[in-house]
Design a protein around this motif. Structure first.
Motif, PDB file in Angstrom:
ATOM      1  N   GLY A  94      76.709 -15.639   2.849  1.00 19.15           N
ATOM      2  CA  GLY A  94      75.871 -14.770   3.553  1.00 19.15           C
ATOM      3  C   GLY A  94      76.366 -13.917   2.259  1.00 19.15           C
ATOM      4  O   GLY A  94      75.572 -12.768   2.305  1.00 19.15           O
ATOM      5  N   THR A 125      73.619  -8.194   1.619  1.00 17.71           N
ATOM      6  CA  THR A 125      75.471  -9.036   2.446  1.00 17.71           C
ATOM      7  C   THR A 125      74.990  -8.492   3.824  1.00 17.71           C
ATOM      8  O   THR A 125      75.769  -9.106   4.678  1.00 17.71           O
ATOM      9  CB  THR A 125      76.346  -8.056   1.573  1.00 17.71           C
ATOM     10  OG1 THR A 125      76.172  -7.254   2.080  1.00 17.71           O
ATOM     11  CG2 THR A 125      76.377  -8.489   0.245  1.00 17.71           C
ATOM     12  N   THR A 127      74.626  -8.335   7.921  1.00 14.35           N
ATOM     13  CA  THR A 127      74.021  -8.735   9.342  1.00 14.35           C
ATOM     14  C   THR A 127      73.797  -7.714  10.687  1.00 14.35           C
ATOM     15  O   THR A 127      74.599  -7.600  10.650  1.00 14.35           O
ATOM     16  CB  THR A 127      74.726 -10.021   9.414  1.00 14.35           C
ATOM     17  OG1 THR A 127      74.585 -10.791   8.475  1.00 14.35           O
ATOM     18  CG2 THR A 127      74.277 -11.097  10.169  1.00 14.35           C
ATOM     19  N   ASP A 157      80.424 -10.873   7.526  1.00 21.04           N
ATOM     20  CA  ASP A 157      79.555  -9.774   6.660  1.00 21.04           C
ATOM     21  C   ASP A 157      79.449  -8.411   6.513  1.00 21.04           C
ATOM     22  O   ASP A 157      79.800  -7.473   5.783  1.00 21.04           O
ATOM     23  CB  ASP A 157      78.693 -10.398   6.666  1.00 21.04           C
ATOM     24  CG  ASP A 157      78.234 -11.450   5.590  1.00 21.04           C
ATOM     25  OD1 ASP A 157      78.849 -12.532   5.259  1.00 21.04           O
ATOM     26  OD2 ASP A 157      76.877 -12.488   6.386  1.00 21.04           O
ATOM     27  N   LYS A 324      69.805 -15.774   2.880  1.00 16.65           N
ATOM     28  CA  LYS A 324      70.555 -15.391   4.674  1.00 16.65           C
ATOM     29  C   LYS A 324      70.752 -16.655   4.959  1.00 16.65           C
ATOM     30  O   LYS A 324      70.768 -17.561   5.837  1.00 16.65           O
ATOM     31  CB  LYS A 324      70.730 -14.292   5.227  1.00 16.65           C
ATOM     32  CG  LYS A 324      70.658 -12.965   4.726  1.00 16.65           C
ATOM     33  CD  LYS A 324      72.610 -13.466   5.487  1.00 16.65           C
ATOM     34  CE  LYS A 324      73.143 -11.579   4.646  1.00 16.65           C
ATOM     35  NZ  LYS A 324      74.568 -11.220   5.317  1.00 16.65           N
ATOM     36  N   SER A 327      72.570 -19.927   3.821  1.00 15.77           N
ATOM     37  CA  SER A 327      73.779 -19.786   4.246  1.00 15.77           C
ATOM     38  C   SER A 327      73.597 -20.482   5.397  1.00 15.77           C
ATOM     39  O   SER A 327      75.632 -20.506   6.019  1.00 15.77           O
ATOM     40  CB  SER A 327      74.271 -17.853   4.640  1.00 15.77           C
ATOM     41  OG  SER A 327      73.889 -16.899   5.919  1.00 15.77           O
ATOM     42  N   MET A 345      71.557 -14.708  10.880  1.00 15.29           N
ATOM     43  CA  MET A 345      72.115 -14.251   9.973  1.00 15.29           C
ATOM     44  C   MET A 345      71.506 -12.919   9.100  1.00 15.29           C
ATOM     45  O   MET A 345      71.442 -12.114   8.025  1.00 15.29           O
ATOM     46  CB  MET A 345      73.059 -14.899   9.089  1.00 15.29           C
ATOM     47  CG  MET A 345      73.803 -15.678   9.465  1.00 15.29           C
ATOM     48  SD  MET A 345      75.155 -15.019   9.949  1.00 15.29           S
ATOM     49  CE  MET A 345      75.978 -14.553   8.336  1.00 15.29           C
ATOM     50  N   ILE A 346      69.578 -13.465   9.643  1.00 12.07           N
ATOM     51  CA  ILE A 346      68.979 -12.669   8.591  1.00 12.07           C
ATOM     52  C   ILE A 346      68.832 -11.417   8.951  1.00 12.07           C
ATOM     53  O   ILE A 346      68.414 -10.436   7.418  1.00 12.07           O
ATOM     54  CB  ILE A 346      67.325 -13.614   8.575  1.00 12.07           C
ATOM     55  CG1 ILE A 346      67.458 -14.849   8.243  1.00 12.07           C
ATOM     56  CG2 ILE A 346      66.259 -12.318   8.189  1.00 12.07           C
ATOM     57  CD1 ILE A 346      66.084 -16.113   8.138  1.00 12.07           C
ATOM     58  N   ARG A 348      69.258  -7.648   8.735  1.00 12.59           N
ATOM     59  CA  ARG A 348      70.117  -6.869   8.090  1.00 12.59           C
ATOM     60  C   ARG A 348      70.197  -5.783   9.056  1.00 12.59           C
ATOM     61  O   ARG A 348      71.688  -5.443   9.197  1.00 12.59           O
ATOM     62  CB  ARG A 348      69.712  -6.382   7.079  1.00 12.59           C
ATOM     63  CG  ARG A 348      69.662  -6.918   5.485  1.00 12.59           C
ATOM     64  CD  ARG A 348      69.986  -7.930   5.904  1.00 12.59           C
ATOM     65  NE  ARG A 348      70.254  -9.004   4.656  1.00 12.59           N
ATOM     66  CZ  ARG A 348      69.516 -10.038   4.100  1.00 12.59           C
ATOM     67  NH1 ARG A 348      68.356 -10.502   5.014  1.00 12.59           N
ATOM     68  NH2 ARG A 348      69.691 -10.706   2.852  1.00 12.59           N
ATOM     69  N   SER A 380      63.264  -8.095   7.180  1.00 10.01           N
ATOM     70  CA  SER A 380      63.740  -9.138   7.545  1.00 10.01           C
ATOM     71  C   SER A 380      64.629  -9.063   9.626  1.00 10.01           C
ATOM     72  O   SER A 380      64.992 -10.371  10.684  1.00 10.01           O
ATOM     73  CB  SER A 380      65.591  -8.849   6.564  1.00 10.01           C
ATOM     74  OG  SER A 380      66.362  -7.667   7.011  1.00 10.01           O
TER      75      SER A 380
END
Length: 402
Positions: A94, A125, A127, A157, A324, A327, A345-346, A348, A380
């Motif tokens: 990620g 980067t 999350t 992250d 993401k 990852s 994880m997508i 932000r 996202s």
């Protein structure tokens, strides 16, 4: 911000956020999506009733800190430890994929200079722990192995994201890169993550000894807010996100708290349970404010509405999503679990917005790029929960099969 503007802004954020959250939940869409859409509607992009402001930004961050406190209360330290090996590999994916692929794509498609493109990639980067874990919790999957891997990877992250942000800002200000200062910052953040929960636990024992006889004193709320504020400040002081302070305070309340002192001190579960229950209304009230503020931060008037401009924006948003999602492939287990972890994880969320805001304030990025970054972060943060909810629905069905 004048008091009349402040109170009407909060009224609009709470009202529209709740209405659209309920509406989305009824049609099977995560409530956080409705809250962010509410911010988009009442913000500068559509109605223009509420505009981004430092006061509202601070209140939104308080909402995230409270939400992370609530998540910390439900976190099993043992499960988080057992999932740590899997979390590291997911977290590394990620970080590396967005920096390399996202940064290179921004440099090529937006014609950005190398440092600005690197800043763009580092911003991706992040999350959002709050968004994903909230969806997981609503689906009663927060304490599963996938939930613990997601939580661990998201924490890593965000910590790495904060370190990257500090390094980039230091380089932007001085033109040089100091490895000593970077190592000191890393040591302080990691030390806080390990030491803050037991410190908060000791304070809980102290507060319990001061428990008043009056039942209507509001002592539990006082203790919760005191702990959250103290450790959020300590987190910020050592260079970590303030929301990690709320998470650490919540972990201290967890009934599954593990520390060597447990051998000598009885578990204060009745008291910590009261603290957790008293904090729940605060979490339910303030946490939606952050998600609404994400939508308010988007100003579509700065956007390039030409066909080529929209195509590039959607392409970069797709890259942000796919990097993401990829990852999650580093996680062990069936493909369904990998999709769940990658989907979580997508988003932000808050840390990505902090990146964008700091970049704008220091002139690293221009207003147009800022709007594009915020919109990519918002996309996202909408696509991630929807994909996560879909993948969790499939997971639930699988569990129900004999």
């Amino acid at each position: 911000m004048p008091i009349d503007s402040f109170v009407i802004s909060i009224f609009l954020m709470l009202t529209f956020g709740r209405l659209l959250s309920e509406l989305c939940c009824r049609v099977g869409v995560p409530g956080v999506v409705g809250e962010m859409l509410a911010g988009l509607i009442i913000g500068p992009s559509i109605l223009g009733w509420v505009h981004p402001h430092n006061t509202l930004s601070v209140l939104a961050e308080l909402g995230v800190i409270l939400l992370l406190f609530d998540i910390g209360c439900e976190t099993s330290v043992k499960r988080l430890y057992h999932a740590s090996g899997r979390s590291i590999w997911v977290a590394l994916g990620g970080i590396i994929y967005p920096v390399v692929i996202g940064g290179a794509s921004a440099a090529y498609w937006l014609n950005l200079p190398p440092f600005t493109a690197l800043f763009f990639g580092c911003a991706l980067t992040a999350t959002s722990i709050g968004i994903s874990i909230r969806v997981m919790t609503q689906a009663k999957q927060g304490q599963t192995l996938a939930g613990q891997v997601i939580l661990g990877a998201a924490v890593v992250d965000d910590i790495v994201g904060v370190v990257l942000l500090s390094v980039l800002l230091n380089f932007n200000a001085s033109g040089t890169l100091s490895l000593v200062s970077v190592l000191i910052l890393v040591m302080k953040v990691v030390g806080f993550v390990f030491l803050a929960p037991p410190m908060a636990r000791m304070l809980i024992y102290l507060f319990r000894s001061w428990y008043p006889h009056s039942k209507s004193s509001g002592f539990e709320v006082f203790v919760v807010i005191t702990l959250i504020c103290l450790f959020a400040w300590l987190a910020h002081w050592v260079g970590a996100p303030a929301l990690l302070g709320g998470f650490a305070a919540g972990m201290a309340l967890s009934r599954q708290f593990v520390f060597p002192t447990n051998r000598y001190l009885p578990n204060p579960f009745p008291f910590t349970h009261k603290l957790e229950v008293s904090a729940k209304p605060l979490v339910d009230l303030f946490s939606p404010i952050f998600f609404v503020y994400v939508g308010i931060s988007v100003d579509l008037s700065q956007l390039d509405f030409t066909v080529s401009g929209l195509v590039v924006l959607l392409w970069l948003a797709l890259i942000a999503i796919v990097t993401k999602l990829a990852s999650g492939m580093a996680a062990k287990g069936p493909l369904r679990r990998k999709i769940i972890i990658g989907s979580a994880m997508i988003p932000r969320g808050e840390v990505g917005l902090v990146f964008a805001e700091m970049g704008l304030q220091l002139g690293i990025i221009q207003p147009k790029l800022f709007t594009e970054m915020v919109l990519i972060i918002a996309i996202s943060s909408i696509v991630g929960p929807m994909l996560l909810k879909w993948s969790l629905k499939g997971q639930t069905v699988l569990h129900k099969k004999p």
